[in-house]
Design a protein around this motif. Structure first.
Motif, PDB file in Angstrom:
ATOM      1  N   GLU A  18      -0.234  -2.119   7.879  1.00 58.49           N
ATOM      2  CA  GLU A  18       0.602  -1.331   6.977  1.00 58.49           C
ATOM      3  C   GLU A  18      -0.252  -0.321   6.214  1.00 58.49           C
ATOM      4  O   GLU A  18       0.126   0.845   6.051  1.00 58.49           O
ATOM      5  N   TRP A  19      -1.408  -0.765   5.743  1.00 61.95           N
ATOM      6  CA  TRP A  19      -2.318   0.166   5.068  1.00 61.95           C
ATOM      7  C   TRP A  19      -2.792   1.253   6.024  1.00 61.95           C
ATOM      8  O   TRP A  19      -2.840   2.441   5.653  1.00 61.95           O
ATOM      9  N   TRP A  20      -3.140   0.899   7.231  1.00 64.83           N
ATOM     10  CA  TRP A  20      -3.642   1.887   8.186  1.00 64.83           C
ATOM     11  C   TRP A  20      -2.552   2.894   8.549  1.00 64.83           C
ATOM     12  O   TRP A  20      -2.817   4.100   8.642  1.00 64.83           O
ATOM     13  N   ARG A  21      -1.331   2.432   8.722  1.00 64.13           N
ATOM     14  CA  ARG A  21      -0.216   3.353   8.988  1.00 64.13           C
ATOM     15  C   ARG A  21      -0.059   4.337   7.836  1.00 64.13           C
ATOM     16  O   ARG A  21       0.063   5.555   8.044  1.00 64.13           O
ATOM     17  N   ALA A  22      -0.074   3.820   6.588  1.00 61.62           N
ATOM     18  CA  ALA A  22       0.080   4.685   5.424  1.00 61.62           C
ATOM     19  C   ALA A  22      -1.088   5.659   5.299  1.00 61.62           C
ATOM     20  O   ALA A  22      -0.899   6.831   4.919  1.00 61.62           O
ATOM     21  N   THR A  23      -2.283   5.193   5.617  1.00 61.11           N
ATOM     22  CA  THR A  23      -3.468   6.046   5.518  1.00 61.11           C
ATOM     23  C   THR A  23      -3.390   7.202   6.503  1.00 61.11           C
ATOM     24  O   THR A  23      -3.666   8.359   6.155  1.00 61.11           O
ATOM     25  N   LEU A  24      -3.024   6.934   7.731  1.00 60.38           N
ATOM     26  CA  LEU A  24      -2.896   8.007   8.714  1.00 60.38           C
ATOM     27  C   LEU A  24      -1.743   8.946   8.373  1.00 60.38           C
ATOM     28  O   LEU A  24      -1.776  10.132   8.711  1.00 60.38           O
ATOM     29  N   ALA A  25      -0.741   8.434   7.675  1.00 63.52           N
ATOM     30  CA  ALA A  25       0.389   9.267   7.265  1.00 63.52           C
ATOM     31  C   ALA A  25       0.107  10.035   5.988  1.00 63.52           C
ATOM     32  O   ALA A  25       0.941  10.848   5.550  1.00 63.52           O
ATOM     33  N   GLY A  26      -1.041   9.781   5.352  1.00 59.29           N
ATOM     34  CA  GLY A  26      -1.388  10.481   4.129  1.00 59.29           C
ATOM     35  C   GLY A  26      -0.624  10.023   2.910  1.00 59.29           C
ATOM     36  O   GLY A  26      -0.457  10.774   1.948  1.00 59.29           O
ATOM     37  N   GLU A  27      -0.176   8.770   2.920  1.00 62.70           N
ATOM     38  CA  GLU A  27       0.627   8.250   1.807  1.00 62.70           C
ATOM     39  C   GLU A  27      -0.289   7.671   0.731  1.00 62.70           C
ATOM     40  O   GLU A  27      -1.072   6.781   0.983  1.00 62.70           O
ATOM     41  N   SER A  28      -0.135   8.160  -0.478  1.00 56.14           N
ATOM     42  CA  SER A  28      -0.991   7.751  -1.590  1.00 56.14           C
ATOM     43  C   SER A  28      -0.366   6.613  -2.377  1.00 56.14           C
ATOM     44  O   SER A  28       0.859   6.534  -2.518  1.00 56.14           O
ATOM     45  N   GLY A  29      -1.224   5.741  -2.913  1.00 52.41           N
ATOM     46  CA  GLY A  29      -0.781   4.668  -3.790  1.00 52.41           C
ATOM     47  C   GLY A  29      -1.173   4.904  -5.238  1.00 52.41           C
ATOM     48  O   GLY A  29      -1.077   3.994  -6.061  1.00 52.41           O
ATOM     49  N   ILE A  30      -1.594   6.131  -5.568  1.00 51.60           N
ATOM     50  CA  ILE A  30      -1.988   6.456  -6.938  1.00 51.60           C
ATOM     51  C   ILE A  30      -0.759   6.868  -7.737  1.00 51.60           C
ATOM     52  O   ILE A  30       0.002   7.741  -7.318  1.00 51.60           O
ATOM     53  N   ARG A  31      -0.571   6.224  -8.879  1.00 50.93           N
ATOM     54  CA  ARG A  31       0.582   6.510  -9.740  1.00 50.93           C
ATOM     55  C   ARG A  31       0.287   5.989 -11.142  1.00 50.93           C
ATOM     56  O   ARG A  31      -0.784   5.459 -11.398  1.00 50.93           O
ATOM     57  N   GLU A  32       1.259   6.127 -12.034  1.00 49.70           N
ATOM     58  CA  GLU A  32       1.059   5.638 -13.390  1.00 49.70           C
ATOM     59  C   GLU A  32       0.947   4.115 -13.394  1.00 49.70           C
ATOM     60  O   GLU A  32       1.645   3.426 -12.658  1.00 49.70           O
ATOM     61  N   ILE A  33       0.069   3.619 -14.244  1.00 50.96           N
ATOM     62  CA  ILE A  33      -0.132   2.176 -14.353  1.00 50.96           C
ATOM     63  C   ILE A  33       1.155   1.511 -14.839  1.00 50.96           C
ATOM     64  O   ILE A  33       1.787   1.975 -15.789  1.00 50.96           O
ATOM     65  N   SER A  34       1.525   0.405 -14.185  1.00 44.43           N
ATOM     66  CA  SER A  34       2.691  -0.368 -14.618  1.00 44.43           C
ATOM     67  C   SER A  34       2.295  -1.756 -15.126  1.00 44.43           C
ATOM     68  O   SER A  34       3.096  -2.429 -15.755  1.00 44.43           O
ATOM     69  N   ARG A  35       1.054  -2.183 -14.862  1.00 44.52           N
ATOM     70  CA  ARG A  35       0.606  -3.527 -15.210  1.00 44.52           C
ATOM     71  C   ARG A  35       0.550  -3.742 -16.725  1.00 44.52           C
ATOM     72  O   ARG A  35       0.700  -4.847 -17.216  1.00 44.52           O
ATOM     73  N   PHE A  36       0.295  -2.657 -17.465  1.00 47.10           N
ATOM     74  CA  PHE A  36       0.266  -2.721 -18.922  1.00 47.10           C
ATOM     75  C   PHE A  36       0.623  -1.337 -19.450  1.00 47.10           C
ATOM     76  O   PHE A  36       0.676  -0.358 -18.691  1.00 47.10           O
TER      77      PHE A  36
END
Length: 408
Positions: free
Chosen positions: A26-44
Motif C-alpha cells: 500500500e505504501w509502495w503504491r501510494a509512493t509511485l502515485a505521488g500521494e503524500s501523507g503530510i498534513r496537520e497534526i491530529s494527535r495533539f
C-alpha cells in the motif's frame, strides 16, 4: 592477491508503516502515485507551536496488531514496530521457531524511544505522585525497546542491539545486522521505526530550528528547491529481514536484493572542515567493489535546509558528475522519520530494483540554482536498475551510505 569478498547478505522480507500507506505494498503504491501523507497534526493540539505539519500515520489501529496484554506496556512506536516486524517476517516466509536456537537476532535503530509513553508517565509523576507512574515506564521509553519486544514476540534470541545515530540509524542498524550475519548468524530483523508525535517529542524536534513552519503541506518540505525552508517530521519506517545468502538459498527464499556495501563517517566540528558524506558514499562503493559508474539511482538524505542540501548536492555531483545519476527523495511524501527514514529509503530502493522504476520527488519542480542534480520529479521514471545508493545524515555529524544490488 585480493581475497574474495564474502557473499553479501540478502533481503528476503520487508515490512513498512508510513504516513502515506500502512503495509509494504500500500505504501509502495501510494509512493509511485505521488500521494503524500503530510498534513496537520491530529494527535495533539499543535495550534500554539510554530510547526504544525507532520507525516502522521492515521490508519493504524494498535488493537488489531498488538496483543491485548502488550497494549498497556507499549508506546505507539513499539506497537508500530511489532506490526512492521510481523509483516517483514511473513513476507520472508520464515518461521523463527523452526530456526536453531540463537540463530536469529534483532538490530534496530532509534532516536527517541517511547516518547509519548514517557510524557504520559511524567505527567502522572508531576501531577499525582510516584505511585501513579506505570512500572512499564522502566522500559517502554527506552531506545532498545523495539529490539526487545520484537525479540520476545518471535523468540529471536541471537545477537541483538540498537543504534542511536538519528536519521543515519536506519542504515547503521542494517550494517550491524550484516556484521552479525558475517559472524554466522542466519537471520536478523533490522531497520528502524520511529514515533514521537506528542507535545514533549514535538518540542524536542523544534529545538534545533530545522522544522519548516510553512502551513501548506505541499510547500513545507522542498529539499533541493530554491524554496527549501526546513523539513517536516514524521513517524514510521521499515524493517527488513536480512539473511545469510546460503541459508536463504537453502530454504528456497525469494530475495529483493543484496546488501552489497556500507560505510559511515563523522563530520568534524563546525568550522573545522566540511561534510564527509561523499567520503561515506565512496567508501561504501569501495566496500561493494563497485565504481560510481555502476550506480543507477541515488536515494538522497534531503535535509530540506539550504546549506545542508547544497552540501549533499555537491557530494553527489562531485562523485557522479553534474546530473550524472538520477536522484530521488520519496520522503517528500512522508517527512523525515528520524531513525525510520533511511530504512524506509532502503525499502524503496529494493522495491525500485524489483520493479525497475524510480519513485518521484513530489512538490519540487527541480533543483535550485547551482545544484546540478538529475532530480526525479513529478512522476515515476522507468529505468534499467541494478544498483542503488542510499544516503543518510543524522544530527550531530553522522553520515551513512549503503549500496544495494538487485537479486540475481
Amino acid at each position: 592477491m585480493t581475497a574474495p569478498a564474502p557473499a553479501p547478505p540478502v533481503v528476503t522480507g520487508i515490512g513498512v508503516a508510513a504516513p502515506n500507506g500502512f503495509g509494504r505494498e500500500e505504501w509502495w503504491r501510494a509512493t509511485l502515485a505521488g500521494e503524500s501523507g503530510i498534513r496537520e497534526i491530529s494527535r495533539f493540539d499543535a495550534a500554539r507551536y510554530p510547526a504544525r505539519l507532520a507525516g502522521e500515520i492515521r490508519d493504524f489501529d494498535p488493537a488489531q496488531h498488538t496483543p491485548g496484554r502488550l497494549l498497556p506496556q507499549t508506546d505507539q512506536v513499539t506497537r508500530l514496530a511489532l506490526a512492521v516486524a510481523d509483516e517483514a517476517l511473513a513476507d520472508a516466509a520464515v518461521d523463527p521457531a523452526a530456526l536453531p536456537d540463537y540463530a536469529a537476532g534483532v538490530v534496530t535503530a532509534s532516536s527517541a524511544g517511547g516518547f509519548e509513553f514517557g510524557q504520559r508517565e511524567l505527567e502522572a509523576l508531576w501531577s499525582k505522585g510516584g505511585r501513579y507512574v506505570s512500572a512499564y515506564q522502566s522500559f517502554a521509553w527506552f531506545y532498545a525497546v523495539n529490539t526487545g519486544q520484537i525479540s520476545i514476540r518471535h523468540g529471536l534470541r541471537g545477537p541483538s542491539g540498537v543504534l542511536v545515530t538519528e536519521q543515519a540509524g536506519g542504515l547503521d542498524a542494517v550494517a550491524q545486522a550484516r556484521r552479525q550475519l558475517r559472524k554466522g548468524i542466519r537471520l536478523v530483523v533490522t531497520g528502524g521505526v520511529e514515533s514521537a508525535l506528542c507535545p514533549w517529542g514535538w518540542v524536542a524536534q523544534l529545538a534545533d530550528g530545522r522544522l519548516s513552519t510553512v502551513t501548506d503541506p505541499d510547500r513545507a518540505y522542498l529539499p533541493f528547491s530554491a524554496d527549501a525552508s526546513g523539513h517536516v517530521a514524521g513517524e514510521g519506517g521499515a524493517l527488513l529481514v536480512a539473511e545469510d545468502a546460503a541459508a536463504a538459498r537453502e530454504r528456497g527464499a525469494e530475495t529483493y536484493g543484496t546488501i552489497a556495501g556500507y560505510a559511515a563517517t563523522f563530520d568534524p566540528a563546525p568550522g573545522e572542515g566540511g561534510s564527509r558524506l561523499r567520503d561515506a558514499a565512496e567508501l561504501a562503493l569501495r566496500d561493494a567493489r563497485l565504481t560510481p559508474a555502476d550506480v543507477d539511482v541515488v536515494f538522497a538524505d534531503a535535509a530540506g535546509g539550504t546549506a545542508a542540501d547544497r552540501a549533499e548536492a555537491e557530494a553527489i555531483s562531485g562523485l557522479f558528475g553534474p546530473n550524472g545519476v538520477p536522484v530521488t527523495v520519496p520522503k517528500t511524501m512522508t517527512g523525515r522519520l528520524s531513525s525510520g527514514g533511511a530504512s524506509l529509503d532502503l525499502a524503496a530502493a529494493l522495491l525500485s530494483l524489483r520493479d525497475q522504476v524510480i519513485p518521484p520527488t513530489v512538490n519540487v519542480d527541480g533543483p535550485g540554482p547551482g545544484l546540478t542534480l538529475d532530480l526525479v520529479t513529478g512522476k515515476p521514471r522507468p529505468a534499467a536498475l541494478r544498483t542503488a545508493l542510499v544516503l543518510a545524515r543524522g544530527r550531530g555529524g553522522f553520515n551513512a551510505a549503503m549500496v544495494v544490488r538487485a537479486a540475481d
